[in-house]
Structure formats: structure tokens, C-alpha cells
Design a protein around this motif. Structure first.
Motif, PDB file in Angstrom:
ATOM      1  N   GLY B   1      33.679 -28.840 -30.310  1.00 41.28           N
ATOM      2  CA  GLY B   1      32.572 -29.531 -29.669  1.00 41.28           C
ATOM      3  C   GLY B   1      31.344 -28.660 -29.640  1.00 41.28           C
ATOM      4  O   GLY B   1      31.374 -27.478 -29.998  1.00 41.28           O
ATOM      5  N   ALA B   2      30.239 -29.216 -29.189  1.00 42.62           N
ATOM      6  CA  ALA B   2      28.972 -28.511 -29.160  1.00 42.62           C
ATOM      7  C   ALA B   2      29.016 -27.421 -28.105  1.00 42.62           C
ATOM      8  O   ALA B   2      29.627 -27.558 -27.048  1.00 42.62           O
ATOM      9  CB  ALA B   2      27.845 -29.492 -28.873  1.00 42.62           C
ATOM     10  N   GLY B   3      28.330 -26.325 -28.409  1.00 44.52           N
ATOM     11  CA  GLY B   3      28.236 -25.233 -27.459  1.00 44.52           C
ATOM     12  C   GLY B   3      27.024 -25.400 -26.584  1.00 44.52           C
ATOM     13  O   GLY B   3      26.407 -26.469 -26.516  1.00 44.52           O
ATOM     14  N   VAL B   4      26.630 -24.341 -25.907  1.00 40.11           N
ATOM     15  CA  VAL B   4      25.431 -24.330 -25.079  1.00 40.11           C
ATOM     16  C   VAL B   4      24.216 -24.262 -26.006  1.00 40.11           C
ATOM     17  O   VAL B   4      24.181 -23.425 -26.913  1.00 40.11           O
ATOM     18  CB  VAL B   4      25.439 -23.133 -24.119  1.00 40.11           C
ATOM     19  CG1 VAL B   4      24.161 -23.111 -23.283  1.00 40.11           C
ATOM     20  CG2 VAL B   4      26.677 -23.172 -23.232  1.00 40.11           C
ATOM     21  N   SER B   5      23.252 -25.131 -25.773  1.00 44.05           N
ATOM     22  CA  SER B   5      22.038 -25.080 -26.588  1.00 44.05           C
ATOM     23  C   SER B   5      20.837 -24.796 -25.696  1.00 44.05           C
ATOM     24  O   SER B   5      20.816 -25.161 -24.509  1.00 44.05           O
ATOM     25  CB  SER B   5      21.838 -26.380 -27.362  1.00 44.05           C
ATOM     26  OG  SER B   5      21.696 -27.470 -26.472  1.00 44.05           O
ATOM     27  N   GLN B   6      19.857 -24.126 -26.290  1.00 41.71           N
ATOM     28  CA  GLN B   6      18.636 -23.780 -25.561  1.00 41.71           C
ATOM     29  C   GLN B   6      17.437 -24.090 -26.442  1.00 41.71           C
ATOM     30  O   GLN B   6      17.488 -23.962 -27.662  1.00 41.71           O
ATOM     31  CB  GLN B   6      18.616 -22.292 -25.187  1.00 41.71           C
ATOM     32  CG  GLN B   6      19.677 -21.907 -24.186  1.00 41.71           C
ATOM     33  CD  GLN B   6      19.544 -20.469 -23.725  1.00 41.71           C
ATOM     34  OE1 GLN B   6      20.427 -19.641 -23.971  1.00 41.71           O
ATOM     35  NE2 GLN B   6      18.427 -20.162 -23.049  1.00 41.71           N
ATOM     36  N   SER B   7      16.364 -24.488 -25.767  1.00 44.39           N
ATOM     37  CA  SER B   7      15.135 -24.738 -26.515  1.00 44.39           C
ATOM     38  C   SER B   7      13.928 -24.367 -25.670  1.00 44.39           C
ATOM     39  O   SER B   7      13.978 -24.446 -24.432  1.00 44.39           O
ATOM     40  CB  SER B   7      15.050 -26.220 -26.931  1.00 44.39           C
ATOM     41  OG  SER B   7      15.050 -27.053 -25.789  1.00 44.39           O
ATOM     42  N   PRO B   8      12.818 -23.930 -26.301  1.00 41.51           N
ATOM     43  CA  PRO B   8      12.756 -23.606 -27.728  1.00 41.51           C
ATOM     44  C   PRO B   8      13.500 -22.317 -28.035  1.00 41.51           C
ATOM     45  O   PRO B   8      13.858 -21.579 -27.131  1.00 41.51           O
ATOM     46  CB  PRO B   8      11.243 -23.437 -27.942  1.00 41.51           C
ATOM     47  CG  PRO B   8      10.749 -22.890 -26.634  1.00 41.51           C
ATOM     48  CD  PRO B   8      11.590 -23.604 -25.579  1.00 41.51           C
ATOM     49  N   SER B   9      13.718 -22.014 -29.279  1.00 41.77           N
ATOM     50  CA  SER B   9      14.376 -20.763 -29.635  1.00 41.77           C
ATOM     51  C   SER B   9      13.398 -19.596 -29.504  1.00 41.77           C
ATOM     52  O   SER B   9      13.786 -18.475 -29.176  1.00 41.77           O
ATOM     53  CB  SER B   9      14.959 -20.823 -31.039  1.00 41.77           C
ATOM     54  OG  SER B   9      13.985 -21.225 -31.964  1.00 41.77           O
ATOM     55  N   ASN B  10      12.125 -19.875 -29.770  1.00 40.63           N
ATOM     56  CA  ASN B  10      11.076 -18.869 -29.630  1.00 40.63           C
ATOM     57  C   ASN B  10       9.859 -19.512 -28.978  1.00 40.63           C
ATOM     58  O   ASN B  10       9.564 -20.677 -29.244  1.00 40.63           O
ATOM     59  CB  ASN B  10      10.666 -18.298 -30.992  1.00 40.63           C
ATOM     60  CG  ASN B  10      11.761 -17.487 -31.634  1.00 40.63           C
ATOM     61  OD1 ASN B  10      11.978 -16.332 -31.294  1.00 40.63           O
ATOM     62  ND2 ASN B  10      12.480 -18.107 -32.548  1.00 40.63           N
ATOM     63  N   LYS B  11       9.174 -18.739 -28.138  1.00 38.21           N
ATOM     64  CA  LYS B  11       7.979 -19.238 -27.496  1.00 38.21           C
ATOM     65  C   LYS B  11       6.974 -18.102 -27.358  1.00 38.21           C
ATOM     66  O   LYS B  11       7.290 -17.054 -26.800  1.00 38.21           O
ATOM     67  CB  LYS B  11       8.324 -19.798 -26.111  1.00 38.21           C
ATOM     68  CG  LYS B  11       7.130 -20.297 -25.310  1.00 38.21           C
ATOM     69  CD  LYS B  11       6.569 -21.573 -25.872  1.00 38.21           C
ATOM     70  CE  LYS B  11       5.433 -22.102 -25.004  1.00 38.21           C
ATOM     71  NZ  LYS B  11       4.855 -23.356 -25.571  1.00 38.21           N
ATOM     72  N   VAL B  12       5.799 -18.325 -27.904  1.00 32.47           N
ATOM     73  CA  VAL B  12       4.699 -17.384 -27.739  1.00 32.47           C
ATOM     74  C   VAL B  12       3.641 -18.065 -26.879  1.00 32.47           C
ATOM     75  O   VAL B  12       3.241 -19.197 -27.171  1.00 32.47           O
ATOM     76  CB  VAL B  12       4.099 -16.965 -29.091  1.00 32.47           C
ATOM     77  CG1 VAL B  12       2.957 -15.959 -28.863  1.00 32.47           C
ATOM     78  CG2 VAL B  12       5.157 -16.355 -29.993  1.00 32.47           C
ATOM     79  N   THR B  13       3.209 -17.402 -25.840  1.00 33.61           N
ATOM     80  CA  THR B  13       2.238 -18.010 -24.946  1.00 33.61           C
ATOM     81  C   THR B  13       1.216 -16.970 -24.522  1.00 33.61           C
ATOM     82  O   THR B  13       1.410 -15.773 -24.715  1.00 33.61           O
ATOM     83  CB  THR B  13       2.928 -18.622 -23.711  1.00 33.61           C
ATOM     84  OG1 THR B  13       1.991 -19.406 -22.969  1.00 33.61           O
ATOM     85  CG2 THR B  13       3.475 -17.530 -22.797  1.00 33.61           C
ATOM     86  N   GLU B  14       0.137 -17.451 -23.969  1.00 37.08           N
ATOM     87  CA  GLU B  14      -0.898 -16.551 -23.482  1.00 37.08           C
ATOM     88  C   GLU B  14      -0.692 -16.275 -22.004  1.00 37.08           C
ATOM     89  O   GLU B  14      -0.235 -17.157 -21.253  1.00 37.08           O
ATOM     90  CB  GLU B  14      -2.271 -17.170 -23.712  1.00 37.08           C
ATOM     91  CG  GLU B  14      -2.639 -17.326 -25.171  1.00 37.08           C
ATOM     92  CD  GLU B  14      -4.004 -17.958 -25.347  1.00 37.08           C
ATOM     93  OE1 GLU B  14      -4.528 -17.950 -26.475  1.00 37.08           O
ATOM     94  OE2 GLU B  14      -4.549 -18.488 -24.339  1.00 37.08           O
ATOM     95  N   LYS B  15      -1.037 -15.089 -21.606  1.00 36.50           N
ATOM     96  CA  LYS B  15      -0.961 -14.705 -20.204  1.00 36.50           C
ATOM     97  C   LYS B  15      -1.655 -15.751 -19.341  1.00 36.50           C
ATOM     98  O   LYS B  15      -2.753 -16.198 -19.654  1.00 36.50           O
ATOM     99  CB  LYS B  15      -1.617 -13.340 -20.028  1.00 36.50           C
ATOM    100  CG  LYS B  15      -1.654 -12.820 -18.607  1.00 36.50           C
ATOM    101  CD  LYS B  15      -2.345 -11.459 -18.560  1.00 36.50           C
ATOM    102  CE  LYS B  15      -2.567 -11.018 -17.125  1.00 36.50           C
ATOM    103  NZ  LYS B  15      -3.258  -9.710 -17.049  1.00 36.50           N
TER     104      LYS B  15
END
Lengths: 110, 117
Positions: B1-15
Motif C-alpha cells: 500500500g501507499a506510504g506516507v506522502s508529503q508535499s511539496p517535496s521542495n519549497k523556496v520562499t522569501e523571508k
């Protein structure tokens, strides 16, 4: 204070060698787990072992709860065993708040 | 079965911007955990959910951090007014939530790598 200490911090092995990783903890535990974090960052559970001994293939683990330590044994190491090994515990007085050790970084050379 | 998923995999943001991280646990897992891992470090506990409730929020580093879980499934971790020191990998794990034995084994997602510029 609360402490989960792992040793050694770094370990280099030749393929085929055996090793023992240690985790010391500062108080009585409810839960102790060993994890392997591969070079891509994925954490895989190896053992749930608050006490006693378990074996899974080339890996085995022993926790002596009364003496507050756990050992992870790796036999006949392979290059795929490389990565970081973490132990994580939660304590009897605070279930489900897990404390991770700083890990043992293992490098198995071919 | 499906495992634990997370999103987004990468996130770049400004302070100063807000970010929202998502975790989908394994179906049927009632316990859910959030951790933070800074570069080359161990994991730091942030928060634990049993069902939709969070009995222990003491690991959240500041009031800029909040988390919720709805329907006993998906969880979101929100960081408001991000700071550069928030840069890290945010990991989610789930377990059956049963006391003792394999019911407490944690299964981890791949993480969200957050970079605050």
C-alpha cells in the motif's frame, strides 16, 4: 536533562566487517526505535525495541532498559548499509514526544 | 500500500512569507508526528497528533509555527513570517497509534526541503 547519546559519531568499515552502534538514554523509556537514513534522506524503521533482543537478517538489536542503553549490531556489512543510524526514544513520563540521538554516520567501502 | 506522502517535496520562499506543508499518513494510522531536521543534524520533535487532537505542542519552536489535522488523516504544518533559521527538512511520520509492539512503529515520509532566502 534529557539525553540520547549515540556512539561512535562516525564509522568507516570495509565491506564484510561487523560493527556495533550504541545508544545511551538518560531515563526510563516507553519506546525505543532504531532507524536508518539512507543517503537520499529517507528514514526506514529497523527495530521497535524498548527491551530485549531482536534480529532481522544481518541486523540485530539489544536494549538493556535497566542500564539505559541499546546496541545495534550490523554483521557482514554491505555498501548499501551506508547512511546514518538514529535511535529515538520517548520516556515513560512523556509518551510520544520522541527524542532522537545525533546519529552514527556509517560509510561501508567496497 | 501507499506510504506516507508529503508535499511539496521542495519549497523556496522569501523571508517573511508564510508556507504550508502537507502530510498524508498511511491509511488507518491514527498517530502522526512532525519533525524538523537541520543540515547534518538529528531530528527535532515538533508535534504529535492522536486522531485530530494534539496532546503535546511543546516542540513547536515559536508561535509562528502551527499544525492541524482534520478527519484524522491529512495534516498541515504552517510556518508564518518565515525566517532563514526555519530552513530545514520537515519530516512527517505516522503509526497505528496502538500502545506497545509494532503498533508504535513510525513510518516516515520523504520530507519537505524548505529554503528561506
Amino acid at each position: 536533562g534529557i539525553q540520547v547519546e549515540q556512539s561512535p559519531p562516525d564509522l568507516i568499515l570495509q565491506e564484510g566487517a561487523n560493527s556495533t552502534l550504541r545508544c545511551n538514554f538518560s531515563d526510563s523509556v516507553n519506546n525505543l526505535q532504531w532507524f536508518h537514513q539512507n543517503p537520499w534522506g529517507q528514514l526506514i524503521n529497523l527495530f521497535y525495541i524498548p527491551s530485549g533482543t531482536k534480529q532481522n537478517g544481518r541486523l540485530s538489536a539489544t536494549t538493556v532498559a535497566t542500564e539505559r542503553y541499546s546496541l545495534l549490531y550490523i554483521s557482514s556489512s554491505q555498501t548499501t548499509d551506508s547512511g546514518v543510524y538514529f535511535c529515538a526514544v520517548d520516556f515513560l513520563y512523556n509518551f510520544n514526544k520522541f527524542y532522537f540521538g545525533s546519529g552514527t554516520k556509517l560509510n561501508v567501502k567496497p | 500500500g501507499a506510504g506516507v506522502s508529503q508535499s511539496p517535496s521542495n519549497k523556496v520562499t522569501e523571508k517573511g512569507k508564510d508556507v504550508e506543508l502537507r502530510c498524508d499518513p498511511i491509511s488507518g494510522h491514527t498517530a502522526l508526528y512532525w519533525y524538523r531536521q537541520s543540515l547534518g543534524q538529528g531530528l527535532e520533535f515538533l508535534i504529535y497528533f492522536q486522531g485530530n487532537s494534539a496532546p503535546d505542542k511543546s516542540g513547536l519552536p515559536s508561535d509562528r509555527f502551527s499544525a492541524e489535522r482534520t478527519g484524522g488523516s491529512v495534516s498541515t504544518l504552517t510556518i508564518q513570517r518565515t525566517q532563514q533559521e526555519d530552513s530545514a527538512v520537515y519530516l512527517c511520520a505516522s503509526s497505528l497509534g496502538l500502545t506497545g509492539g509494532s503498533g508504535e512503529t513510525q513510518y516516515f515520509g520523504p520530507g519537505t526541503r524548505l529554503l528561506v532566502l
